[in-house]
Design a protein around this motif. Sequence first.
Motif, short mmCIF file in Angstrom:
data_model
loop_
_atom_site.label_atom_id
_atom_site.label_comp_id
_atom_site.label_asym_id
_atom_site.label_seq_id
_atom_site.Cartn_x
_atom_site.Cartn_y
_atom_site.Cartn_z
N LEU A 108 0.77 -1.14 -0.08
CA LEU A 108 0.05 0.07 0.06
C LEU A 108 0.88 1.30 0.16
O LEU A 108 2.07 1.27 0.94
N CYS A 109 0.64 2.09 -0.92
CA CYS A 109 1.36 3.32 -0.92
C CYS A 109 0.12 4.50 -0.92
O CYS A 109 -0.06 5.03 -2.12
N HIS A 110 -0.25 4.93 0.09
CA HIS A 110 -1.35 5.92 0.02
C HIS A 110 -1.03 7.28 0.51
O HIS A 110 -0.42 7.23 1.94
N GLY A 111 -1.08 8.33 -0.10
CA GLY A 111 -0.90 9.55 0.18
C GLY A 111 0.51 9.72 0.57
O GLY A 111 0.94 10.88 1.22
N SER A 137 -1.45 -1.01 -4.34
CA SER A 137 -2.42 -0.15 -4.15
C SER A 137 -1.85 1.25 -3.86
O SER A 137 -1.14 1.77 -2.92
N LEU A 138 -2.07 2.21 -4.92
CA LEU A 138 -1.53 3.44 -4.96
C LEU A 138 -2.60 4.58 -4.76
O LEU A 138 -3.50 4.62 -5.63
N LEU A 139 -2.55 5.46 -3.69
CA LEU A 139 -3.35 6.54 -3.60
C LEU A 139 -2.65 7.87 -3.65
O LEU A 139 -1.77 8.02 -2.86
N ALA A 140 -2.98 8.91 -4.47
CA ALA A 140 -2.37 10.13 -4.59
C ALA A 140 -3.31 11.26 -4.96
O ALA A 140 -4.37 11.03 -5.33
N ALA A 141 -2.66 12.42 -4.48
CA ALA A 141 -3.64 13.43 -4.84
C ALA A 141 -3.95 13.94 -6.27
O ALA A 141 -3.03 13.65 -7.32
N GLY A 142 -5.10 14.13 -6.75
CA GLY A 142 -5.58 14.26 -8.08
C GLY A 142 -5.58 15.76 -8.50
O GLY A 142 -5.94 16.58 -7.57
N VAL A 240 -12.01 14.88 -11.96
CA VAL A 240 -12.36 15.73 -11.08
C VAL A 240 -12.39 15.31 -9.56
O VAL A 240 -12.87 15.83 -8.72
N ALA A 241 -11.59 14.27 -9.58
CA ALA A 241 -11.49 13.47 -7.96
C ALA A 241 -10.51 14.20 -7.15
O ALA A 241 -9.47 14.68 -7.80
N THR A 242 -10.57 14.18 -6.02
CA THR A 242 -9.76 14.80 -4.88
C THR A 242 -8.32 13.83 -4.85
O THR A 242 -7.37 14.36 -4.75
N GLN A 243 -8.70 12.39 -5.19
CA GLN A 243 -7.65 11.63 -5.04
C GLN A 243 -7.64 10.69 -6.14
O GLN A 243 -8.83 10.55 -6.43
N LEU A 244 -6.60 9.97 -6.53
CA LEU A 244 -6.86 9.07 -7.79
C LEU A 244 -6.05 7.68 -7.14
O LEU A 244 -5.13 7.78 -6.31
N HIS A 245 -6.78 6.30 -7.10
CA HIS A 245 -6.36 5.31 -6.82
C HIS A 245 -5.97 4.28 -8.04
O HIS A 245 -6.89 4.19 -8.83
#
Length: 264
Positions: A108-111, A137-142, A240-245
């Motif tokens: 997991l690599c979130h934020g 699983s990668l979550l980053a700012a959109g 337009v999402a705040t974050q992208l997964h």
Amino acid sequence: MSDPMRPRASLRTAVVWEVLKDALEHRAKATGREQLDVLDTGGGSGKFAVPVARLGHRVTVVDPSPNALFALERRAAEAGVDDRIQGVQGDAHGLFDVVERGGYDAVLCHGVLEYMDEPAEGLRNVVGALRPSGVLSLLAAGLGGAVLARALAGHFTEAHQALTDPQGRWGAGDPVPRRFTVEQLTALVETAGVRVEAVHGVRVFADLVPGVLVDTEPGALDGLLQLEAAAAELPAFQSVATQLHVLGEQQSRTGAGNGADDGR
């Protein structure tokens, strides 16, 4: 057992949790092992690590903050999963100083990626911790979510700045060092040797809807959760999402010497 991502406070992570839970279940079936080895880079106080451990998996959390790791220890003990969670101090750039290369079924690599000085290098390290065919699983700012949020708040100059800035920043006071488009994020993932399985827009509506409405309107929370889930895989809303997964699978590295998927 109740869903740990169900409470109002965890509304923003509901989509990611559902996707991650399904991916871990699939990985467990593919390996024939009920208990997976999961690495959570920048996992902080265990927002995802504790629920993952509740599923029966072993979780290693790497985080640079001693305070976060202390909170993780307390949270894991309260949840009764402290025997399945290990916290170690470190970061993605020095990851293999504290964890095993090629030793995990899922990472997991979130934020985290938006705070890395060298996102491509940091992501390569993260992917290097995966076993063959392991799950990322990668979550980053959109970018789009930030532009939309500044515009709706009436900060049109800042919205334009974010839209045109190479790092997606709206100004000197922006607390986020960089943001990504879907194309930028998936390109980073693929360059790191991971096949993109799915992309999800996260917090498409949750950051725009007044909290008082969700808290007081009957059925509003369930309705918003369903709406977020329905929009998550649609490109128009991802933009337009705040974050992208991004959910991906590590491509086999012939001769990489990091061990076969041998059911350890």
